[in-house]
Design a protein around this motif. Structure first.
Motif, PDB file in Angstrom:
ATOM      1  N   TRP A  66       0.828  -1.202   0.000  1.00 53.12           N
ATOM      2  CA  TRP A  66       0.000   0.000   0.000  1.00 53.12           C
ATOM      3  C   TRP A  66       0.864   1.253   0.000  1.00 53.12           C
ATOM      4  O   TRP A  66       1.891   1.315   0.670  1.00 53.12           O
ATOM      5  N   ARG A  67       0.400   2.254  -0.725  1.00 51.90           N
ATOM      6  CA  ARG A  67       1.020   3.586  -0.744  1.00 51.90           C
ATOM      7  C   ARG A  67      -0.079   4.583  -0.404  1.00 51.90           C
ATOM      8  O   ARG A  67      -1.131   4.594  -1.039  1.00 51.90           O
ATOM      9  N   CYS A  68       0.158   5.386   0.623  1.00 52.58           N
ATOM     10  CA  CYS A  68      -0.841   6.344   1.095  1.00 52.58           C
ATOM     11  C   CYS A  68      -0.250   7.753   1.096  1.00 52.58           C
ATOM     12  O   CYS A  68       0.920   7.937   1.422  1.00 52.58           O
ATOM     13  N   GLU A 122       3.855  10.662   2.985  1.00 48.56           N
ATOM     14  CA  GLU A 122       3.677   9.382   2.321  1.00 48.56           C
ATOM     15  C   GLU A 122       3.917   8.243   3.305  1.00 48.56           C
ATOM     16  O   GLU A 122       4.849   8.290   4.101  1.00 48.56           O
ATOM     17  N   ARG A 179       4.112   3.899   3.277  1.00 45.82           N
ATOM     18  CA  ARG A 179       4.143   2.659   2.494  1.00 45.82           C
ATOM     19  C   ARG A 179       4.271   1.491   3.462  1.00 45.82           C
ATOM     20  O   ARG A 179       5.034   1.565   4.422  1.00 45.82           O
ATOM     21  N   ILE A 226      -7.862   1.894   6.194  1.00 45.26           N
ATOM     22  CA  ILE A 226      -8.106   2.150   4.776  1.00 45.26           C
ATOM     23  C   ILE A 226      -9.407   1.461   4.409  1.00 45.26           C
ATOM     24  O   ILE A 226      -9.544   0.252   4.595  1.00 45.26           O
ATOM     25  N   ALA A 279      -8.566   6.961   3.597  1.00 45.28           N
ATOM     26  CA  ALA A 279      -7.748   6.546   4.742  1.00 45.28           C
ATOM     27  C   ALA A 279      -7.821   7.581   5.853  1.00 45.28           C
ATOM     28  O   ALA A 279      -8.047   8.772   5.605  1.00 45.28           O
ATOM     29  N   HIS A 321      -5.599   9.292   1.210  1.00 47.94           N
ATOM     30  CA  HIS A 321      -6.049   8.270   0.260  1.00 47.94           C
ATOM     31  C   HIS A 321      -4.912   7.273   0.057  1.00 47.94           C
ATOM     32  O   HIS A 321      -3.746   7.654   0.005  1.00 47.94           O
ATOM     33  N   CYS A 322      -5.271   5.997  -0.078  1.00 48.55           N
ATOM     34  CA  CYS A 322      -4.305   4.934  -0.293  1.00 48.55           C
ATOM     35  C   CYS A 322      -4.661   4.144  -1.542  1.00 48.55           C
ATOM     36  O   CYS A 322      -5.828   4.072  -1.920  1.00 48.55           O
ATOM     37  N   GLU A 323      -3.640   3.543  -2.121  1.00 52.73           N
ATOM     38  CA  GLU A 323      -3.880   2.653  -3.258  1.00 52.73           C
ATOM     39  C   GLU A 323      -2.940   1.464  -3.151  1.00 52.73           C
ATOM     40  O   GLU A 323      -1.808   1.595  -2.658  1.00 52.73           O
TER      41      GLU A 323
END
Length: 136
Positions: free
Chosen positions: A33-35, A50, A52, A111, A117, A131-133
């Motif tokens: 995950w990267r937020c 950021e 991770r 999340i 998030a 926001h995370c993806e």
């Protein structure tokens, strides 16, 4: 039919290994995950931070034997320029992590399925939306 199975498996006892093979747990995928979170603003500016981390889904597999001790679930979190270990969260479609620091502070990132998030710290009460993806 049995003659066909014996022909496929061989007659040297490999059929006995088939049930064990079928019952063995399959490895699950890891999720990275990267937020991007908006940190609290001061009079001069608002920064984005950021985060991770990776969730190893295998850590959430049930024990093979009821007598096995509980597994420790750990993820390495990169938070801006710092890093720390935390316990990953994987519940339904919710992901994240939490930890209790040595000085008694708690950190929590959740999340939602849509990527929204929220990071929070106690006892300060600070919350950081973001926001995370999932990334590969």
């Amino acid at each position: 039919m049995m003659r066909g199975i014996a022909a496929v498996l061989g007659r040297n006892g490999t059929a006995a290994a088939l049930p064990a093979l079928l019952l063995a747990p399959l490895p699950m995928a890891a999720e990275t995950w990267r937020c991007m979170l908006q940190s609290p603003c001061d009079e001069r500016r608002c920064d984005n931070t950021e985060i991770r981390f990776t969730i190893d889904a295998d850590q959430f597999a049930p024990p093979l034997d009821r007598g096995d001790p509980p597994r420790r679930r750990v993820t390495q979190v990169r938070f801006g320029e710092t890093s720390f270990e935390a316990e990953p969260i994987m519940s339904g479609e919710t992901r994240g992590f939490w930890l209790q620091t040595a000085d008694g502070r708690a950190r929590l990132l959740t999340i939602r399925a849509d990527g929204a998030a929220l990071y929070s710290e106690d006892p300060s009460g600070q919350t950081w939306p973001g926001h995370c993806e999932g990334i590969d």
